[in-house]
Design a protein around this motif. Structure first.
Motif, PDB file in Angstrom:
ATOM      1  N   LEU A 741       0.842  -1.198   0.000  1.00  0.00           N
ATOM      2  CA  LEU A 741       0.000   0.000   0.000  1.00  0.00           C
ATOM      3  C   LEU A 741       0.876   1.246   0.000  1.00  0.00           C
ATOM      4  O   LEU A 741       1.847   1.326   0.750  1.00  0.00           O
ATOM      5  N   VAL A 742       0.522   2.207  -0.848  1.00  0.00           N
ATOM      6  CA  VAL A 742       1.255   3.464  -0.925  1.00  0.00           C
ATOM      7  C   VAL A 742       0.269   4.614  -0.696  1.00  0.00           C
ATOM      8  O   VAL A 742      -0.691   4.772  -1.452  1.00  0.00           O
ATOM      9  N   GLU A 743       0.505   5.366   0.377  1.00  0.00           N
ATOM     10  CA  GLU A 743      -0.358   6.523   0.638  1.00  0.00           C
ATOM     11  C   GLU A 743      -0.152   7.533  -0.481  1.00  0.00           C
ATOM     12  O   GLU A 743       0.989   7.890  -0.808  1.00  0.00           O
ATOM     13  N   TYR A 744      -1.236   7.998  -1.066  1.00  0.00           N
ATOM     14  CA  TYR A 744      -1.106   8.814  -2.270  1.00  0.00           C
ATOM     15  C   TYR A 744      -2.279   9.790  -2.351  1.00  0.00           C
ATOM     16  O   TYR A 744      -3.386   9.456  -1.916  1.00  0.00           O
ATOM     17  N   PRO A 745      -2.073  10.962  -2.945  1.00  0.00           N
ATOM     18  CA  PRO A 745      -3.175  11.925  -3.033  1.00  0.00           C
ATOM     19  C   PRO A 745      -4.210  11.564  -4.094  1.00  0.00           C
ATOM     20  O   PRO A 745      -4.425  12.291  -5.059  1.00  0.00           O
TER      21      PRO A 745
END
Ligand SMILES: Nc1nc2c(c(=O)[nH]1)N[C@H]1C(S)=C(S)[C@@H](COP(=O)(O)OP(=O)(O)OC[C@H]3O[C@@H](n4cnc5c(=O)[nH]c(N)nc54)[C@H](O)[C@@H]3O)O[C@H]1N2
Ligand SMILES: Nc1nc2c(c(=O)[nH]1)N[C@H]1C(S)=C(S)[C@@H](COP(=O)(O)OP(=O)(O)OC[C@H]3O[C@@H](n4cnc5c(=O)[nH]c(N)nc54)[C@H](O)[C@@H]3O)O[C@H]1N2
Ligand SMILES: [Mo]
Length: 787
Positions: A741-745
């Motif tokens: 999982l990659v936190e992304y806007p």
């Protein structure tokens, strides 16, 4: 070369190793150590090529790299195969981009798959290799055959290969038991010859990559404007007041578009980006071809970034149309282009009535936008006299893709933004000649007019029954109705949706054949028997009996021009696509009467492509005098009714404003909507490297981009590994395991992962209404912690 700043874009490394890497031991890309940094707010081309292409450049050697890259998109060179972005008509210096350089490097490698490879590697082993590993084995240089029941390919003579195909086709009960796929890199000459062969053989089963790409565009524009192609020319960008870019990531996928946008801005245009993701190229551009771009701040591209939810565009467009109509109601006679609407359009009243009922709450829910954002976009639209709207896969690969694009047409028609300078509807195509292939007759549903012209020219009656498109071909293979599959380029197995289903379906065929430059998944997941026919790439000189040949292609704005390879072919054993098709046709159609598709001068086609172009002149409308006009400097532009004269070849002769019913995407609690997209280091299923530098991803592709609040709500943290399950009405469990999982806007509820891996999750039956395109941009998913 001119004095213009030429190409700082591509700094070739000076420290290239002289010996080639040991290919059989080439380490595969892994993603054990994915690195994530902040996404970039600007796009440019300076550092990227060298880094991501180091192994491929090392294979190529400095001499060949330079020669090839310098020929790219030159007037006498070959057309860049990385996208269908047009060349400016009066360019000062040749122009190419980082990703074009990658595509060329990938193709023009001198490394070839050695004969020993086939004995060394059984298919069962190759099936575990990644696309990257397969591609890095080098260029294919000899035909190979895998007989039924065996686990290895082995070299075979060209003539034997054609006999194998002819025999398999000869054993069919009906020509409709064969499918002939095309990927959009085939030239006009190859495409025309191919569709002619297929129709002479007796079927319209001509699925193509366009079925998975801009098919929704073709239907929407065809039904409303009478033509499924861009209504602008290149120069219109510089004349526009407002350019709205929807569902498209030009910084990666059409990098040269950024130069056109920069010019438009310099001339005073405003630019709006409508996208769930703040893509780097849409925010700021540092043009590597100017000093300001290399050293300075660059150009801010988007004046407004509309961060729409996935699938929210249709609601957004309806809301903007409604504001336009409301403005007209408030000041009658001053907002709409009444002269244009009266003379050229139908459907205004119906649209007005329909939008009067628009549910603004539903719009806000679907778009995830604040009302001020929509108002601002509407105000910009109303202020502008000349508006261009461009779009790509973010719109077409949606369940409501056709309807959404019809809403673009509605919005443009209301203020006469079709068929005037600086204004229009402009789908931006993907593959470099996908538009030309369609013009040449690659379509399972070519209209009677084209088939009649083909019949008159070649004295046989082509089949009239519509053929199978991409998704329907899979269904037919799955049901055992297709015995022979042939692919002119591409990587169908990896490109189409529902990987498990397509792989099982292809394995049911008796024979699968791929005409290809490099190895990919479609060579290792095969029919009972399989053939690989290696072909010349676009970079390579094409010599035939009558001398060196050139081919032709059509770009996104209907400009047709010549393309001529410049580097020596990697092997003298390669045949051009035209030669392969011609020899195949001669073998398969041998002995037939002219009335049954015999009697075509295939040997002549192979010897001299002018002969094919002569036929194109007489069959394809708009291509009259093709041989002469293609030799003009820069080629020629195809006629286009809406663009040239506001002529609309719909059944009524008018442009149609249409009423489209909004439909909410139901997202059950705890679920996300996933889009599948391209990284910066890939061309479709071809993986050049493991980075996506504008999005801050390094050394890995197995990631899911997710909003930070969704991470919290779902009980995860950035860096967690999950299994991604997709959910669809058929209850089949489709899953991708072990994704980071990659936190992304990205907007809340919206996630993203890379194609082609994520095709595992896209159900075959999840298709766009009216175009049958896989819904690759809106897949309902559930995340579960990885074991
Ligand atoms: N270097 C390189 N160039 C290429 C290709 C390549 O793979 N690599 N592929 C070629 C091909 S065949 C094609 S078709 C084109 C593809 O060009 P693009 O259409 O730019 O390709 P995608 O990566 O699919 O990007 C889709 C974009 O749409 C946005 N999007 C997703 N869902 C929505 C939505 O619901 N609404 C809106 N408004 N936006 C949305 C995504 O955030 C993303 O920015 O590029 C061509 N050029
Ligand atoms: N989930 C998901 N799926 C998608 C998409 C998505 O966004 N999401 N995008 C869709 C889109 S827009 C498209 S266009 C399709 C692409 O589908 P395809 O066009 O089928 O796939 P490509 O990866 O472009 O094909 C690459 C292969 O073409 C061969 N090749 C390269 N150059 C040549 C040449 O000059 N001649 C020949 N004969 N062969 C050559 C090489 O062997 C290479 O491995 O994928 C679609 N699938
Ligand atoms: Mo595409």
């Amino acid at each position: 070369m001119s004095e213009e700043p030429t190409n700082p874009t591509v700094d070739l490394p000076t420290d290239l190793p002289t010996d080639l890497p040991d290919l059989p031991d080439l380490p595969d890309l892994t993603d054990a150590n994915i690195e994530v940094t902040h996404p970039k707010s600007w796009a440019a081309g300076v550092p990227g090529v060298v880094h991501s292409m180091k192994p491929a450049l090392a294979q190529m050697g400095p001499g060949r790299s330079f020669k090839t890259l310098l020929a790219l998109n030159q007037k006498d060179g070959f057309d860049c195969m990385s996208c269908a972005w047009p060349d400016p008509a009066h360019r000062k210096a040749f122009e190419f981009c980082e990703n074009g350089a990658k595509a060329v490097t990938w193709e023009a490698t001198p490394v070839t798959v050695p004969r020993s490879f086939w004995a060394q590697h059984p298919l069962s082993e190759l099936a575990d290799k990644s696309e990257y590993w397969l591609g890095m084995q080098g260029r294919l240089v000899e035909p190979v055959y895998k007989p039924a029941g065996e686990d290895h390919y082995r070299p075979i003579e060209w003539s034997e290969a054609f006999d194998v195909i002819a025999t398999a086709l000869g054993q069919l009960d009906s020509p409709n038991e064969a499918c002939f796929y095309t990927s959009g890199r085939a030239s006009n000459e190859a495409a025309f010859a191919y569709q002619l062969f297929v129709r002479a053989f007796g079927t319209n089963n001509l699925p193509d990559c366009s079925n998975m790409c801009h098919e929704s565009t073709g239907w929407a524009m065809g039904q409303t404007l009478g033509i499924g192609k861009s209504t602008i020319s290149y120069d219109d960008f510089a004349l526009a007041d407002l350019i709205i870019i929807m569902g498209q990531n030009p910084g990666t996928n059409h990098p040269r578009m950024l130069t056109a946008l920069e010019e438009a801005k310099a001339n005073g245009a405003e630019i709006v980006a409508v996208n769930p993701l703040p893509e780097a190229g849409l925010r700021r551009y540092k043009n590597p071809q100017t000093v300001r771009g290399v050293l300075g701040h660059g150009t801010d591209i988007a004046d407004q970034f509309v961060q729409v939810r996935i699938g929210g565009d249709m609601a957004l467009l309806q809301a903007v149309c409604k504001r336009v109509l409301d403005a007209e109601a408030a000041n009658p006679g001053t907002v709409l282009d009444h002269a244009f609407l009266d003379e050229h359009c139908l459907g205004l009243e119906e649209l007005r009535e329909h939008l009067a009922e628009l549910d603004e709450e539903a719009v806000l829910a679907a778009t995830g936008l604040r009302v001020q954002v929509i108002d601002e976009l509407a105000a910009r639209y109303l202020k502008a006299e000349k508006v261009i709207i461009t779009w790509a896969m973010g719109l077409t690969q949606q369940k409501k893709g056709v309807a959404t694009i019809k809403e673009i047409v509605n919005l443009l028609l209301l203020r006469g933004n079709i068929g005037k300078p600086g204004a229009g509807a402009s789908p931006i195509r993907g593959h470099s000649n996908v538009q030309g292939d369609r013009t040449m007759g690659i379509w399972e549903q070519m209209p009677p007019r084209f088939l009649d012209a083909l019949a008159a020219e070649f004295h046989f009656d082509p089949p009239r029954e519509h053929g199978l498109d991409a998704v329907d071909s899979v269904r037919a293979m799955r049901d055992g109705k297709i015995r022979v599959w042939l692919g002119l380029g591409g990587n169908f197995v990896a490109a189409v949706s529902d990987t498990a289903v397509v792989e099982a379906s292809v394995r049911r065929t008796a024979l699968s054949v791929q005409i290809s430059t490099k190895l990919n998944r479609s060579h290792v997941v095969t029919g009972e028997a399989a053939l690989i026919l290696p072909t010349l790439g676009r970079t390579e000189v094409d010599r035939q009996i009558s001398g060196e040949q050139f081919v032709s292609v059509e770009d996104s704005v209907c400009a047709v021009h010549a393309s001529r390879g410049t580097v020596e072919p990697v092997s003298s054993n390669l045949l051009s696509e035209v030669a392969i098709i011609s020899r195949l046709a001669r073998t398969v159609l041998a002995g037939r009467d002219p009335a049954a598709g015999g009697g075509i001068d295939w040997a002549g086609f192979e010897a001299d492509y002018d002969l094919i172009r002569g036929h194109i002149s007489r069959v394809v409308s708009g291509c009259e005098n093709y041989n002469e006009r293609i030799r003009h400097d820069g080629g020629f532009v195809l006629a286009n009714g809406p663009r040239d004269s506001r002529t609309f070849t719909t059944p009524t002769g008018k442009a149609h404003l249409t009423v489209n019913q909004l439909e909410h995407i139901e997202l059950p609690a705890g679920r996300l909507l996933l889009q599948t997209l391209r990284s910066h280091d890939q061309f479709n299923t071809t993986i050049y490297g493991n980075d996506d530098r504008y999005r801050g991803i390094k050394k890995g592709r197995h990631v899911v981009f997710i909003n930070k609040h969704d991470l919290v709500t779902l009980g995860f943290a950035d860096g967690d590994h999950v299994d991604v399950h997709s959910e669809f009405s058929d209850q089949v469990d489709r899953v991708l395991r072990g994704y980071r999982l990659v936190e992304y806007p990205t907007p809340r509820g919206c996630a993203a992962a890379y194609f082609p891996e994520a095709n595992v999750l896209v159900p075959l039956d999840s298709v766009a209404e009216g175009s049958n395109t896989p819904v690759s941009k809106a897949v309902i998913i559930r995340l579960e912690r990885a074991a």
